[in-house]
Design an enzyme around this catalytic site. Structure first.
Site, PDB file in Angstrom:
ATOM      1  CG  HIS A 253      -5.743  -2.313  -0.362  1.00  0.00           C
ATOM      2  ND1 HIS A 253      -4.918  -2.175  -1.449  1.00  0.00           N
ATOM      3  CD2 HIS A 253      -5.237  -1.491   0.599  1.00  0.00           C
ATOM      4  CE1 HIS A 253      -3.972  -1.302  -1.178  1.00  0.00           C
ATOM      5  NE2 HIS A 253      -4.131  -0.884   0.070  1.00  0.00           N
TER       6      HIS A 253
ATOM      7  CB  SER B 262      -0.961  -0.041   1.194  1.00  0.00           C
ATOM      8  OG  SER B 262      -1.971   0.931   1.072  1.00  0.00           O
TER       9      SER B 262
ATOM     10  CG  ASP C 252      -6.100  -3.684  -4.141  1.00  0.00           C
ATOM     11  OD1 ASP C 252      -6.644  -2.772  -3.480  1.00  0.00           O
ATOM     12  OD2 ASP C 252      -4.873  -3.744  -4.353  1.00  0.00           O
TER      13      ASP C 252
END
Length: 317
Positions: free
Chosen positions: A291, A161, A259
């Site tokens: 995600h 991320s 995601d």
């Protein structure tokens, strides 16, 4: 409404008030370092402060393979950048501590997780500066674990991320700045569910995430003229450094079917492929997952498949 109660940003993870106060609703828990016996042969961790002024530190992890009768060998060095959108989480959080213990045990690497400063209290470029400091420190092997057991010729970057955003930017910085100490090369980089953005929408992009990023990025990086096309957020923006400058020799880009960041990750993968970069780029998409699912559900089938792919990548397969 006074500034102490009026919100300038509100999400399930972070609240920022008009008076500058920051309230984190997620990622504040920490876990102690030490020996983890649950991960196969076991993994030992320790913290090393890199800058007493800023408080930046790294958490080092080493597998318990050194007491065996087999000849000691140098281990690949993995520099990991935690996720959290550059605004929450830490290197000492239970989720990342668990993930790094597991990864180090399975891959047989010497890893360091970087506790960089968070926005909005420390806006960019603070996180990048801290990460570069950690990367150059790792390359210099200025620690007994690194000098005795780390192979500076096999250095890897990885992150998820917001941490994956840092991975890209460190690989670009390494390709455009002076070489790392001792000429240490970057063998590979692993970009897990990266946080990227841009002014123009791309196919499949979720509108509500674009709206959140439009509010979040000015908190992370308040001084920039490009907005969401800041090259540090949008590697394909006009004026961004050429992707040919990526310093690593190979790149693994990972996302997941559900995601919300998948469209940008896929676009990044395709852009690297088309850039003329001389390295090898690979794509992995996890089926039916969201995600950074592998951080929160490490035992599920897709998490184990992803872990296997990461381990093989670090092993040179």
């Amino acid at each position: 409404m006074d500034l102490a109660t009026k919100l300038s940003f509100d999400s399930r993870h972070l609240r920022v008030y008009e008076d500058g106060r920051v309230e984190r609703l997620f990622g504040t828990e920490t876990t102690p370092l030490g020996f983890d016996a649950a991960t196969g042969p076991g993994v030992t961790s320790k913290d090393v402060v890199l800058d007493g002024t800023t408080g930046v530190f790294v958490r080092l992890y080493i597998p318990d393979l050194l007491g065996s009768d087999s000849p000691r060998k140098k281990l690949p060095i993995l520099v990991y950048f935690h996720g959290g959108g550059l605004v929450v989480e830490s290197a000492s959080s239970p989720t990342y501590h668990r993930y790094l213990n597991s990864l180090v045990s399975k891959a047989g690497v010497l890893a360091m997780s970087v506790n960089y400063r968070l926005a909005p209290e420390h806006p960019l470029p603070a996180a990048y500066e801290d990460s570069w400091t950690a990367l150059t420190w790792a390359a210099s092997r200025d620690d007994p674990w690194l000098s005795e057991h780390g192979d500076a010729g096999r250095m890897f970057l990885a992150g998820d991320s917001g941490g994956a955003n840092i991975v890209h930017n460190m690989a670009i910085m390494a390709g455009t700045r002076d070489v790392l100490p001792s000429g240490a090369p970057l063998e590979g980089a692993i970009v897990l569910h990266p946080m990227f953005g841009g002014k123009e929408p791309i196919d499949g992009e979720v509108m509500y995430m674009r709206e959140i990023m439009a509010k979040l990025w000015p908190l992370i990086c308040p001084v920039n003229a490009e907005g969401l096309d800041d090259p540090r957020l949008n590697p394909m923006a006009r004026g961004a450094p050429s992707l040919q400058k990526l310093a690593c020799r190979k790149l693994l880009v990972c996302s997941a079917e559900l995601d919300y960041a998948r469209p940008r990750a896929a676009a990044y993968y395709e852009a690297v492929k088309a850039s003329g970069w001389r390295g090898t780029v690979e794509w992995l998409e996890s089926v039916g997952e969201e995600h950074v699912f592998f951080i929160n559900k490490p035992e599920c089938d897709e998490s184990m498949k992803l872990m296997d792919r990461v381990v093989h990548f670090l092993a040179g397969n």
